[in-house]
Design a protein around this motif. Structure first.
Motif, PDB file in Angstrom:
ATOM      1  N   GLU A 109      11.308   7.995   6.425  1.00 36.88           N
ATOM      2  CA  GLU A 109      10.892   9.396   6.495  1.00 36.88           C
ATOM      3  C   GLU A 109       9.786   9.698   5.497  1.00 36.88           C
ATOM      4  O   GLU A 109       8.844  10.415   5.802  1.00 36.88           O
ATOM      5  CB  GLU A 109      12.074  10.340   6.198  1.00 36.88           C
ATOM      6  N   ARG A 110       9.952   9.187   4.272  1.00 36.24           N
ATOM      7  CA  ARG A 110       9.057   9.632   3.219  1.00 36.24           C
ATOM      8  C   ARG A 110       7.766   8.814   3.175  1.00 36.24           C
ATOM      9  O   ARG A 110       6.851   9.163   2.459  1.00 36.24           O
ATOM     10  CB  ARG A 110       9.770   9.580   1.873  1.00 36.24           C
ATOM     11  N   ARG A 111       7.686   7.745   3.916  1.00 42.09           N
ATOM     12  CA  ARG A 111       6.460   6.941   4.004  1.00 42.09           C
ATOM     13  C   ARG A 111       6.030   6.353   2.667  1.00 42.09           C
ATOM     14  O   ARG A 111       5.721   7.090   1.735  1.00 42.09           O
ATOM     15  CB  ARG A 111       5.251   7.741   4.525  1.00 42.09           C
ATOM     16  N   ALA A 112       6.013   5.036   2.608  1.00 37.42           N
ATOM     17  CA  ALA A 112       5.485   4.375   1.414  1.00 37.42           C
ATOM     18  C   ALA A 112       4.203   3.664   1.803  1.00 37.42           C
ATOM     19  O   ALA A 112       3.972   3.345   2.972  1.00 37.42           O
ATOM     20  CB  ALA A 112       6.506   3.369   0.878  1.00 37.42           C
ATOM     21  N   VAL A 113       3.361   3.389   0.799  1.00 31.76           N
ATOM     22  CA  VAL A 113       2.095   2.705   1.047  1.00 31.76           C
ATOM     23  C   VAL A 113       2.054   1.430   0.223  1.00 31.76           C
ATOM     24  O   VAL A 113       2.385   1.450  -0.966  1.00 31.76           O
ATOM     25  CB  VAL A 113       0.905   3.608   0.663  1.00 31.76           C
ATOM     26  N   ALA A 114       1.640   0.331   0.866  1.00 32.82           N
ATOM     27  CA  ALA A 114       1.446  -0.914   0.131  1.00 32.82           C
ATOM     28  C   ALA A 114      -0.013  -0.999  -0.292  1.00 32.82           C
ATOM     29  O   ALA A 114      -0.918  -0.740   0.511  1.00 32.82           O
ATOM     30  CB  ALA A 114       1.809  -2.108   1.010  1.00 32.82           C
ATOM     31  N   ILE A 115      -0.236  -1.336  -1.559  1.00 29.90           N
ATOM     32  CA  ILE A 115      -1.608  -1.529  -2.046  1.00 29.90           C
ATOM     33  C   ILE A 115      -1.708  -2.967  -2.535  1.00 29.90           C
ATOM     34  O   ILE A 115      -0.982  -3.380  -3.439  1.00 29.90           O
ATOM     35  CB  ILE A 115      -1.946  -0.557  -3.191  1.00 29.90           C
ATOM     36  N   VAL A 116      -2.561  -3.744  -1.879  1.00 23.20           N
ATOM     37  CA  VAL A 116      -2.681  -5.158  -2.210  1.00 23.20           C
ATOM     38  C   VAL A 116      -4.157  -5.520  -2.379  1.00 23.20           C
ATOM     39  O   VAL A 116      -5.029  -4.787  -1.930  1.00 23.20           O
ATOM     40  CB  VAL A 116      -2.041  -6.053  -1.125  1.00 23.20           C
ATOM     41  N   GLY A 117      -4.389  -6.665  -3.031  1.00 18.34           N
ATOM     42  CA  GLY A 117      -5.776  -7.078  -3.210  1.00 18.34           C
ATOM     43  C   GLY A 117      -5.856  -8.296  -4.114  1.00 18.34           C
ATOM     44  O   GLY A 117      -4.851  -8.913  -4.449  1.00 18.34           O
ATOM     45  N   ALA A 118      -7.061  -8.612  -4.515  1.00 19.90           N
ATOM     46  CA  ALA A 118      -7.325  -9.855  -5.238  1.00 19.90           C
ATOM     47  C   ALA A 118      -6.726  -9.862  -6.631  1.00 19.90           C
ATOM     48  O   ALA A 118      -6.604  -8.826  -7.281  1.00 19.90           O
ATOM     49  CB  ALA A 118      -8.833 -10.052  -5.331  1.00 19.90           C
ATOM     50  N   ARG A 119      -6.361 -11.056  -7.073  1.00 23.58           N
ATOM     51  CA  ARG A 119      -5.917 -11.210  -8.455  1.00 23.58           C
ATOM     52  C   ARG A 119      -7.089 -11.126  -9.417  1.00 23.58           C
ATOM     53  O   ARG A 119      -6.983 -10.611 -10.517  1.00 23.58           O
ATOM     54  CB  ARG A 119      -5.260 -12.584  -8.641  1.00 23.58           C
ATOM     55  N   ARG A 120      -8.223 -11.670  -8.983  1.00 20.26           N
ATOM     56  CA  ARG A 120      -9.408 -11.647  -9.836  1.00 20.26           C
ATOM     57  C   ARG A 120     -10.271 -10.459  -9.464  1.00 20.26           C
ATOM     58  O   ARG A 120     -11.371 -10.624  -8.982  1.00 20.26           O
ATOM     59  CB  ARG A 120     -10.229 -12.919  -9.637  1.00 20.26           C
TER      60      ARG A 120
END
Lengths: 376, 504
Positions: A119-130
């Motif tokens: 219901e509350r919706r979550a967002v994944a934020i991903v990306g480079a280590r460097r």
């Protein structure tokens, strides 16, 4: 006393831990087998797949596997709780993984971080280590704006964009969830142990591996499927052409989730992957507002932040920084004594408009300014 | 017969008095020398013998015993030759020994009887003055140098034969006898010849950082890619520091003289600039050895110690620097004896932002994050909490390099001197860099300054030490502005000089 995972699911988790080295061999080296596919198999199928003709290694692994009672004790000793797919508490969005859904899910920190994820919706934020300063700043700001708007941020506690995302989310009011490639009580990478503690203070760290399990190469793509499934949208912030975060985005797309990407400089290899996602149809995410629009509909929720008025001098300095000027160039262009430029930059940094790095360069954050001439 | 001449031996960067007692009496011819002499002093006997004979004196064929007192002090260097010879001549009744009471003697003897210059003459003259001696006799070439020290007469001797005249009171005194020293301040004439800040093109923030560091005596770190101007800037720091006072100039000249590296004779040294290579050992850096010799920090006393490529210095060497940086001096202990050496210097360190030199913000950086982290943590070593001003610079743009030259050192130095004067008044002879936090606050912050400081502490994760540093720097910046109360702008600028490499 909240329920833990059921005994068959705990047995499964113990089996995964014991077979981990063998899974590594098959998943990473045999074409046509990936970790999620292996994880979709039942216990018996998995054993037969990893060692079709039986083997001393397999027999030893099975003998070593920790049983449910051992795992329950381990949980108690390390402050780890668990749920499994037979419990109501199991996050609904994870069931979209079907047979690949993790049987047991271990966690540390606040259990209610898993509540109402659909219901509350979550967002994944991903990306480079460097990631560069740009990647980290954008990731941090995006996470903060979402968190201030009440949206949970999920990531993997890796260096770079993941860490920046958790850090930004902690500045807002919503909980942040870190899904680890190791046991929920093991911090990996070690540099993030401070961040890990801060995440636990209000949010949670999750893992499908039992407490104490070490990370392996296969556990990272495996945990990425969990990140993609728990979220309503996955946003890739900075990714090169072969970045692991692109695989997370692909998993999200396969699950029917929204996929977004933050545009990067077109001549930077470190952003080529993210840019290509945009070409392939991902949503353009310039900041929290774009993400909120994608989740809830255009204009339904707004990013709430605006900083204090920087004043005429502050705005001028800010404009130069936005153009990529170094502090020396700002002094030259605006014909200001360096003392004044430094004092101005310090003020802007304290107010949250810029972030300085170890190299003496400043990066504009996405904090908005009030319209010129507003009262202080 | 017994005669005693007074001379000196060099210890550390000063001189200690030595009594050269020579006894000539009946017995088989022999010449013994006692009193912990080093190799050069032991060889004195050969030089003295030949010089005496070749000057037309007689070398007594008796039993000669020379004792260098005090007995438990190591004697070093050839400067004792003259005194030994003079005492021997007086003891063998070839000279009237009255002058030995009032004149200190120093000089090396050549075999033909001429007298050679020796190092450390200023130290000896100062020690002689302290003892209340009337005069000091030194080799001719050392006269100008000894003359820099006031308070006692300086006599120049060129050959052993001159002792005859000296003992009968006839030798005309050398011209620079009353220690007036060269006219004018040492820096006044020479500034035009040294490096100038105007030669540092572009880099306005680096110039400002140098000015702030100089004004308060703050140690600094310059981070930047190769060729950006770190070394260029650092070398110009002495030129914007206030001119040395006369006493300080003599001290610096004395220290340089003891080590044989002084300025041309008769001139006063300027503020030292020392730049040891990063392979230097801890002993080379802070001093040591047997006998204890001063290290780079003592050579840099009242000047600047520049550590280029800070990350390449050994951890031991840097650890050894901590105490002297704090204390302004170092005590080298050898068994029962201790030698105190001065070391009040300003530290300037320079480093690349990362091993490849470009800095992680640059797209050209090829370093892995773990490598950069390790590199930064090496910097956050023993010296991190002694460094008040940290500044990162970039390559200057083409326009900046081609543009107008900036202010000259002389212009900047005026402001630095004015700021320092305010500090000396407020702190009774110390600089802001040495203030405690309580003292900084006592000078007063405006409300907006307090707010800025609190915001800085909260938002920028300042450590307790970092907070104190910001206070000290703000005080210096306010002094440069000639303002009594530290304001928010001063605090703001001070915040930009904070350490950004992790823990500090």
């Amino acid at each position: 006393m909240s329920p833990t995972a059921c005994r068959p699911c705990l047995r499964r988790a113990g089996l995964l831990e014991a077979l981990s080295p063998l899974i590594e061999v098959v998943a990473m080296r045999q074409a046509g087998s990936s970790a999620p596919e292996l994880l979709a198999m039942s216990d018996d199928q998995l054993v037969r797949k990893l060692a079709p003709r039986g083997s001393p290694g397999m027999r030893r692994a099975l003998a070593r596997a920790a049983g449910p009672s051992v795992l329950e004790a381990r949980q108690r000793n390390s402050g780890v709780w668990s749920v499994c797919r037979h419990r109501d508490e199991y996050p609904e969005p994870l069931r979209d993984l079907g047979a690949e859904a993790p049987a047991a899910l271990f966690g540390r920190g606040h259990r209610d971080a898993l509540a109402d994820l659909a219901e509350r919706r979550a967002v994944a934020i991903v990306g480079a280590r460097r990631a560069s300063g740009y990647g980290r700043t954008v990731g941090r700001d995006l996470a903060r704006q979402l968190s201030v708007a009440g949206v949970r941020v999920i990531s993997g506690l890796a260096n770079g964009v993941d860490a920046a995302a958790h850090d930004g989310a902690l500045a807002g009011s919503a909980q942040t969830i870190a899904v680890l490639g190791s046991g929920a009580d093991r911090v990996y990478p070690r540099q993030q142990s401070g961040l890990y503690e801060r995440v636990l203070a209000s949010g949670a760290a999750l893992s499908e591996l039992p407490p104490g399990a070490p990370p392996r190469r296969w556990t990272f793509p495996a945990r990425n499927r969990i990140i993609a499934a728990l979220s309503a949208m996955t946003v890739v912030v900075a990714a090169a052409d072969r970045s692991g975060s692109l695989i997370t985005a692909e998993m999200a797309a396969d699950l029917g989730r929204e996929v977004g990407a933050v545009p990067g400089p077109v001549n930077a290899p470190s952003h080529a992957g993210a840019n290509r996602l945009l070409v392939d149809g991902a949503r353009v995410i310039r900041g929290g507002q774009d993400a909120l629009d994608a989740l809830f509909g255009p204009g339904e929720r707004a990013v709430a932040e605006v900083g204090p008025d920087p004043g005429i001098g502050g705005r001028a300095v800010l404009a130069e920084i936005e153009r990529g000027a170094t502090p020396d160039a700002v002094a030259a262009t605006l014909a200001l004594p360096p003392a004044e430029v430094s004092a101005g930059l310090a003020r802007l940094e304290l107010d949250g408009y810029v972030v300085g790095d170890a190299g003496g360069r400043y990066e504009r954050t996405s904090l908005d300014m009030p319209p010129p001439g507003s009262p202080e | 017969m017994l005669a005693v001449a007074h001379t000196f031996t060099l210890v550390g960067v000063g001189a200690r008095p030595v009594g050269a007692e020579v006894d000539v009496h009946r017995g088989l011819p022999a010449f013994s020398l006692v009193g912990l002499p080093d190799a050069a002093v032991r060889e004195s006997r050969e030089r003295v013998r030949a010089a005496i004979v070749n000057s037309g004196f007689e070398f007594p064929l008796r039993r000669i015993t020379a004792s260098l007192a005090p007995a438990d002090l190591r004697k070093a260097g050839p400067a004792l030759d003259l005194a030994i010879a003079a005492a021997l001549l007086a003891a063998s009744e070839q000279l009237d020994g009255a002058f030995l009471e009032t004149h200190r003697l120093a000089g090396e003897l050549a075999l033909d009887g001429s007298i050679r210059a020796v190092p450390g003459v200023i130290a000896m003259a100062e020690e002689g003055r302290k003892q209340g001696a009337e005069a000091i006799a030194v080799p001719g070439p050392n006269v100008a140098e000894a003359g820099l020290v006031g308070g006692l007469r300086v006599v120049g001797l060129n050959s052993l034969v001159d002792l005859r005249a000296l003992s009968s009171g006839e030798l005309p005194e050398a011209s620079a006898t009353n220690g007036a020293g060269p006219a004018g301040s040492p820096d006044g004439e020479e500034t035009s010849k040294g490096p100038d800040l105007a030669e540092l093109r572009g880099q306005p923030l680096l110039r400002r950082a140098l000015e702030v560091a100089a004004a308060g005596g703050h140690n600094m770190l310059i981070v930047g890619p190769p060729g950006a101007g770190k070394s260029l800037g650092a070398r110009r720091l002495p030129s914007i520091l206030p001119a040395l006072g006369r006493e300080e100039a003599i001290e610096v000249t004395r220290i340089a003289g003891v080590c044989g590296s002084g300025p041309p004779p008769g001139t006063l040294a300027r503020r030292p600039f020392r730049s040891p290579h990063h392979t230097i050992s801890a002993v080379g850096l802070v001093g040591g050895g047997l006998p204890p010799r001063p290290g780079e920090i003592t050579h840099a006393h009242l000047g600047v110690l520049f550590l280029d490529e800070l990350g390449e210095f050994s951890r031991q060497a840097l650890e050894a620097l901590r105490q002297p940086l704090e204390d302004g001096g170092i005590r080298l202990t050898r068994g029962v004896h201790a030698v105190d050496l001065p070391s009040r210097f300003m530290l300037v360190a320079a480093t690349n932002p990362c091993p490849c030199g470009h800095g992680e913000s640059s797209p050209r950086c090829s370093c892995a994050p773990a490598t950069i982290r390790r590199y930064h943590s090496r910097l956050s070593g023993p010296l991190a909490d002694r460094i008040d001003v940290a500044i990162a610079i970039a390559q200057p743009s083409a326009e900046a390099l081609a543009g107008d030259a900036g202010e000259t050192s002389a212009t900047v130095r005026e402001r630095v001197e004015a700021a320092r004067t305010r500090q000396l008044d407020r702190l009774e002879g110390r600089y802001n860099a040495q203030m405690s936090a309580a003292e900084c606050r006592a000078a007063g912050l405006t409300d907006s300054a307090e707010a800025a400081l609190a915001a800085g502490h909260a938002r920028l994760a300042l450590s307790g030490r970092g907070y104190e540093r910001v206070l000290r720097l703000s005080r210096t910046i306010a002094d440069l502005d000639s303002i009594e109360w530290v304001d928010a702008a001063h605090v703001g600028e001070a915040l930009t000089f904070r350490w950004r490499f992790g823990r500090s």
